[in-house]
Design a protein around this motif. Sequence first.
Motif, PDB file in Angstrom:
ATOM      1  N   ARG A  34       0.823  -1.212   0.000  1.00 27.12           N
ATOM      2  CA  ARG A  34       0.000   0.000   0.000  1.00 27.12           C
ATOM      3  C   ARG A  34       0.858   1.264   0.000  1.00 27.12           C
ATOM      4  O   ARG A  34       0.553   2.237  -0.681  1.00 27.12           O
ATOM      5  N   GLU A  35       1.959   1.270   0.755  1.00 30.73           N
ATOM      6  CA  GLU A  35       2.813   2.452   0.820  1.00 30.73           C
ATOM      7  C   GLU A  35       3.419   2.764  -0.541  1.00 30.73           C
ATOM      8  O   GLU A  35       3.528   3.919  -0.943  1.00 30.73           O
ATOM      9  N   ALA A  36       3.808   1.736  -1.268  1.00 31.98           N
ATOM     10  CA  ALA A  36       4.398   1.942  -2.595  1.00 31.98           C
ATOM     11  C   ALA A  36       3.338   2.400  -3.588  1.00 31.98           C
ATOM     12  O   ALA A  36       3.626   3.217  -4.466  1.00 31.98           O
ATOM     13  N   ARG A  37       2.124   1.896  -3.471  1.00 29.44           N
ATOM     14  CA  ARG A  37       1.051   2.314  -4.372  1.00 29.44           C
ATOM     15  C   ARG A  37       0.740   3.791  -4.184  1.00 29.44           C
ATOM     16  O   ARG A  37       0.442   4.507  -5.131  1.00 29.44           O
ATOM     17  N   ALA A  38       0.819   4.262  -2.949  1.00 30.14           N
ATOM     18  CA  ALA A  38       0.526   5.661  -2.668  1.00 30.14           C
ATOM     19  C   ALA A  38       1.504   6.580  -3.382  1.00 30.14           C
ATOM     20  O   ALA A  38       1.138   7.673  -3.816  1.00 30.14           O
ATOM     21  N   LYS A  39       2.746   6.156  -3.557  1.00 37.78           N
ATOM     22  CA  LYS A  39       3.739   6.983  -4.234  1.00 37.78           C
ATOM     23  C   LYS A  39       3.369   7.241  -5.686  1.00 37.78           C
ATOM     24  O   LYS A  39       3.739   8.250  -6.265  1.00 37.78           O
ATOM     25  N   ILE A  40       2.637   6.324  -6.295  1.00 34.18           N
ATOM     26  CA  ILE A  40       2.234   6.481  -7.686  1.00 34.18           C
ATOM     27  C   ILE A  40       1.371   7.724  -7.851  1.00 34.18           C
ATOM     28  O   ILE A  40       1.448   8.421  -8.862  1.00 34.18           O
ATOM     29  N   PHE A  41       0.572   8.019  -6.856  1.00 39.49           N
ATOM     30  CA  PHE A  41      -0.367   9.125  -6.949  1.00 39.49           C
ATOM     31  C   PHE A  41       0.140  10.393  -6.280  1.00 39.49           C
ATOM     32  O   PHE A  41      -0.590  11.371  -6.183  1.00 39.49           O
ATOM     33  N   ALA A  42       1.392  10.388  -5.847  1.00 39.27           N
ATOM     34  CA  ALA A  42       1.957  11.579  -5.229  1.00 39.27           C
ATOM     35  C   ALA A  42       2.102  12.680  -6.279  1.00 39.27           C
ATOM     36  O   ALA A  42       2.336  12.403  -7.446  1.00 39.27           O
ATOM     37  N   PRO A  43       1.944  13.921  -5.885  1.00 41.39           N
ATOM     38  CA  PRO A  43       2.071  15.002  -6.858  1.00 41.39           C
ATOM     39  C   PRO A  43       3.496  15.091  -7.403  1.00 41.39           C
ATOM     40  O   PRO A  43       4.456  14.732  -6.733  1.00 41.39           O
ATOM     41  N   PHE A  44       3.603  15.549  -8.619  1.00 43.30           N
ATOM     42  CA  PHE A  44       4.909  15.723  -9.240  1.00 43.30           C
ATOM     43  C   PHE A  44       4.873  16.962 -10.123  1.00 43.30           C
ATOM     44  O   PHE A  44       3.819  17.466 -10.482  1.00 43.30           O
ATOM     45  N   ALA A  45       6.034  17.465 -10.464  1.00 42.46           N
ATOM     46  CA  ALA A  45       6.117  18.659 -11.305  1.00 42.46           C
ATOM     47  C   ALA A  45       6.125  18.226 -12.766  1.00 42.46           C
ATOM     48  O   ALA A  45       7.153  17.893 -13.329  1.00 42.46           O
ATOM     49  N   ALA A  46       4.972  18.221 -13.370  1.00 42.36           N
ATOM     50  CA  ALA A  46       4.873  17.805 -14.766  1.00 42.36           C
ATOM     51  C   ALA A  46       5.515  18.832 -15.687  1.00 42.36           C
ATOM     52  O   ALA A  46       6.067  18.483 -16.723  1.00 42.36           O
ATOM     53  N   LEU A  47       5.426  20.087 -15.319  1.00 41.88           N
ATOM     54  CA  LEU A  47       6.014  21.153 -16.128  1.00 41.88           C
ATOM     55  C   LEU A  47       7.115  21.818 -15.301  1.00 41.88           C
ATOM     56  O   LEU A  47       6.852  22.661 -14.448  1.00 41.88           O
ATOM     57  N   LYS A  48       8.343  21.410 -15.540  1.00 42.15           N
ATOM     58  CA  LYS A  48       9.451  21.968 -14.763  1.00 42.15           C
ATOM     59  C   LYS A  48       9.578  23.451 -15.047  1.00 42.15           C
ATOM     60  O   LYS A  48       9.541  23.881 -16.192  1.00 42.15           O
ATOM     61  N   GLY A  49       9.705  24.212 -13.990  1.00 40.37           N
ATOM     62  CA  GLY A  49       9.847  25.649 -14.118  1.00 40.37           C
ATOM     63  C   GLY A  49       8.529  26.407 -14.208  1.00 40.37           C
ATOM     64  O   GLY A  49       8.512  27.628 -14.226  1.00 40.37           O
ATOM     65  N   HIS A  50       7.408  25.683 -14.263  1.00 38.15           N
ATOM     66  CA  HIS A  50       6.112  26.342 -14.406  1.00 38.15           C
ATOM     67  C   HIS A  50       5.787  27.198 -13.187  1.00 38.15           C
ATOM     68  O   HIS A  50       5.367  28.351 -13.317  1.00 38.15           O
ATOM     69  N   ASN A  51       5.984  26.652 -11.994  1.00 36.89           N
ATOM     70  CA  ASN A  51       5.695  27.428 -10.775  1.00 36.89           C
ATOM     71  C   ASN A  51       6.570  28.670 -10.687  1.00 36.89           C
ATOM     72  O   ASN A  51       6.102  29.735 -10.313  1.00 36.89           O
ATOM     73  N   GLU A  52       7.845  28.528 -11.054  1.00 38.68           N
ATOM     74  CA  GLU A  52       8.740  29.675 -11.015  1.00 38.68           C
ATOM     75  C   GLU A  52       8.288  30.746 -12.007  1.00 38.68           C
ATOM     76  O   GLU A  52       8.342  31.940 -11.725  1.00 38.68           O
ATOM     77  N   ALA A  53       7.849  30.322 -13.194  1.00 39.56           N
ATOM     78  CA  ALA A  53       7.363  31.280 -14.194  1.00 39.56           C
ATOM     79  C   ALA A  53       6.120  32.002 -13.686  1.00 39.56           C
ATOM     80  O   ALA A  53       5.970  33.211 -13.900  1.00 39.56           O
ATOM     81  N   LEU A  54       5.235  31.288 -13.010  1.00 39.32           N
ATOM     82  CA  LEU A  54       4.042  31.929 -12.453  1.00 39.32           C
ATOM     83  C   LEU A  54       4.411  32.939 -11.379  1.00 39.32           C
ATOM     84  O   LEU A  54       3.854  34.035 -11.316  1.00 39.32           O
TER      85      LEU A  54
END
Length: 66
Positions: A34-54
């Motif tokens: 279960r712990e490993a399955r949860a990592k699959i749905f963890a948030p990730f930065a799909a667009l690198k640099g997007h937050n910095e640009a915002l």
Amino acid sequence: MNKDYSEEYSDIINKNRPEHNGDDFEARHPRMPREARAKIFAPFAALKGHNEALEETGRTHVLPED
């Protein structure tokens, strides 16, 4: 406007999860903890640099308060 799919999927809607008791599929694909399955749905930065640009856009377009 909600469509009732119960008739269309009646053959599969109430089926249980498949069980693989010692078969070849289970040997190649063991159940994930279960712990490993949860990592699959963890948030990730799909667009690198997007937050910095915002953040930069916000800095350049927000007027300073008086």
